[in-house]
Design a protein around this motif. Structure first.
Motif, mmCIF file in Angstrom:
data_model
loop_
_atom_site.group_PDB
_atom_site.id
_atom_site.type_symbol
_atom_site.label_atom_id
_atom_site.label_comp_id
_atom_site.label_asym_id
_atom_site.label_seq_id
_atom_site.Cartn_x
_atom_site.Cartn_y
_atom_site.Cartn_z
ATOM 1 N N ALA A 1 0.975 -1.027 -0.222
ATOM 2 C CA ALA A 1 0.112 -0.082 -0.161
ATOM 3 C C ALA A 1 0.887 1.042 -0.002
ATOM 4 O O ALA A 1 1.919 1.273 0.628
ATOM 5 N N GLY A 2 0.624 2.308 -0.628
ATOM 6 C CA GLY A 2 1.458 3.503 -1.032
ATOM 7 C C GLY A 2 2.118 3.625 -2.273
ATOM 8 O O GLY A 2 2.895 4.331 -2.475
ATOM 9 N N GLY A 3 2.513 2.295 -2.696
ATOM 10 C CA GLY A 3 3.324 1.955 -3.833
ATOM 11 C C GLY A 3 2.896 2.367 -5.094
ATOM 12 O O GLY A 3 1.736 2.815 -5.155
ATOM 13 N N SER A 4 3.593 1.999 -6.208
ATOM 14 C CA SER A 4 3.338 2.299 -7.563
ATOM 15 C C SER A 4 3.630 1.379 -8.639
ATOM 16 O O SER A 4 4.333 0.628 -8.271
ATOM 17 N N LEU A 5 2.796 1.359 -9.539
ATOM 18 C CA LEU A 5 2.760 0.148 -10.548
ATOM 19 C C LEU A 5 2.473 0.894 -11.879
ATOM 20 O O LEU A 5 1.713 1.871 -11.849
ATOM 21 N N ARG A 6 3.218 0.431 -12.892
ATOM 22 C CA ARG A 6 2.810 1.001 -14.212
ATOM 23 C C ARG A 6 2.225 -0.363 -15.229
ATOM 24 O O ARG A 6 3.258 -1.164 -15.243
ATOM 25 N N LEU A 7 1.152 -0.081 -15.717
ATOM 26 C CA LEU A 7 0.517 -1.171 -16.428
ATOM 27 C C LEU A 7 0.710 -1.055 -17.874
ATOM 28 O O LEU A 7 0.583 0.067 -18.237
ATOM 29 N N SER A 8 1.123 -1.745 -18.765
ATOM 30 C CA SER A 8 1.129 -1.349 -20.108
ATOM 31 C C SER A 8 0.047 -2.407 -21.001
ATOM 32 O O SER A 8 -0.094 -3.509 -20.505
ATOM 33 N N CYS A 9 -0.295 -1.746 -21.882
ATOM 34 C CA CYS A 9 -1.128 -2.859 -23.004
ATOM 35 C C CYS A 9 -0.637 -2.525 -24.260
ATOM 36 O O CYS A 9 -0.614 -1.386 -24.930
ATOM 37 N N ALA A 10 -0.171 -3.528 -24.810
ATOM 38 C CA ALA A 10 0.390 -3.681 -26.240
ATOM 39 C C ALA A 10 -0.946 -4.057 -27.094
ATOM 40 O O ALA A 10 -1.341 -5.016 -27.066
ATOM 41 N N ALA A 11 -0.921 -3.046 -28.354
ATOM 42 C CA ALA A 11 -1.991 -3.247 -29.314
ATOM 43 C C ALA A 11 -1.585 -3.815 -30.695
ATOM 44 O O ALA A 11 -0.548 -3.318 -31.056
ATOM 45 N N SER A 12 -2.298 -4.782 -31.279
ATOM 46 C CA SER A 12 -1.837 -5.100 -32.625
ATOM 47 C C SER A 12 -2.778 -4.436 -33.613
ATOM 48 O O SER A 12 -3.935 -4.307 -33.072
ATOM 49 N N GLY A 13 -2.396 -3.955 -34.802
ATOM 50 C CA GLY A 13 -3.471 -3.618 -35.828
ATOM 51 C C GLY A 13 -2.907 -2.138 -35.980
ATOM 52 O O GLY A 13 -2.467 -1.604 -35.454
ATOM 53 N N ARG A 14 -3.281 -2.291 -37.575
ATOM 54 C CA ARG A 14 -2.722 -0.743 -38.125
ATOM 55 C C ARG A 14 -3.455 0.395 -37.553
ATOM 56 O O ARG A 14 -3.032 1.388 -37.921
ATOM 57 N N THR A 15 -4.769 0.163 -37.203
ATOM 58 C CA THR A 15 -5.621 1.381 -36.929
ATOM 59 C C THR A 15 -5.641 1.646 -35.317
ATOM 60 O O THR A 15 -6.696 2.265 -34.986
ATOM 61 N N PHE A 16 -4.659 1.289 -34.889
ATOM 62 C CA PHE A 16 -4.680 1.278 -33.301
ATOM 63 C C PHE A 16 -4.971 2.825 -32.956
ATOM 64 O O PHE A 16 -5.710 3.225 -31.953
ATOM 65 N N SER A 17 -4.201 3.520 -33.593
ATOM 66 C CA SER A 17 -4.349 5.267 -33.248
ATOM 67 C C SER A 17 -5.761 5.816 -33.287
ATOM 68 O O SER A 17 -6.051 7.030 -32.781
ATOM 69 N N SER A 18 -6.555 4.980 -34.263
ATOM 70 C CA SER A 18 -8.209 5.447 -34.331
ATOM 71 C C SER A 18 -9.104 4.998 -33.027
ATOM 72 O O SER A 18 -10.144 5.293 -32.966
ATOM 73 N N TYR A 19 -8.543 4.137 -32.131
ATOM 74 C CA TYR A 19 -9.275 3.424 -31.153
ATOM 75 C C TYR A 19 -9.198 4.295 -29.583
ATOM 76 O O TYR A 19 -8.164 4.861 -29.415
ATOM 77 N N ILE A 20 -10.375 4.391 -29.191
ATOM 78 C CA ILE A 20 -10.716 4.855 -27.712
ATOM 79 C C ILE A 20 -9.985 3.660 -26.907
ATOM 80 O O ILE A 20 -10.338 2.621 -27.247
ATOM 81 N N MET A 21 -9.070 3.965 -25.970
ATOM 82 C CA MET A 21 -8.693 2.913 -25.195
ATOM 83 C C MET A 21 -9.030 3.021 -23.614
ATOM 84 O O MET A 21 -9.223 4.480 -23.039
ATOM 85 N N GLY A 22 -9.474 1.956 -23.059
ATOM 86 C CA GLY A 22 -9.958 1.939 -21.698
ATOM 87 C C GLY A 22 -9.123 1.039 -20.763
ATOM 88 O O GLY A 22 -8.834 -0.122 -21.491
ATOM 89 N N TRP A 23 -9.284 1.306 -19.563
ATOM 90 C CA TRP A 23 -8.620 0.416 -18.373
ATOM 91 C C TRP A 23 -10.013 0.001 -17.660
ATOM 92 O O TRP A 23 -10.390 0.975 -17.240
#
Length: 123
Positions: free
Chosen positions: A14-36
């Motif tokens: 508790a009190g610590g930090s983490l960074r989660l990553s999500c790798a996406a495939s697909g040429r149109t990734f930049s057109s997508y809304i991303m959610g967590w």
């Protein structure tokens, strides 16, 4: 079609930090809304954060606002969530998701999902 793979989960105090990553495939990734989203045992999957295709706008669940920051790098087909000041109640499996259109807090409006990564916060 977009395929998503999360990473970066783990055990943190508790009190610590983490960074989660999500790798996406697909040429149109930049057109997508991303959610967590996240899902704790016995609970429904809940919204955490969302970011527009450009990264210029984002929104957060009240429970994480001020502690979590979502970002994306379209050149690398990556989306991230930086989680600070973690609490035991943040323990859950975290999922990234993608949809087209506008940002949404509803899990039912996302079309593509990763397999999830476990985050455990100890007290």
């Amino acid at each position: 079609q977009v395929q998503l793979v999360e990473s970066g989960g783990g055990l943190v105090q508790a009190g610590g930090s983490l960074r989660l990553s999500c790798a996406a495939s697909g040429r149109t990734f930049s057109s997508y809304i991303m959610g967590w989203f996240r899902q704790a045992p016995g609970k429904e999957r809940e919204f955490v954060a969302s970011i527009t295709w450009s990264g210029g706008s984002s929104m957060y669940a009240d429970s994480v606002k001020g502690r979590f920051t979502v970002s994306r790098d379209n050149a690398k087909n990556m989306v991230y969530v930086h989680m600070n000041s973690l609490k035991p109640e943040d323990t859950a499996v975290y999922y990234c998701a993608a949809r087209q259109g506008i940002m949404s807090r509803s899990k039912d409006e996302y079309d593509y999902w990763g397999q999830g990564t476990q985050v455990t916060v100890s007290s």
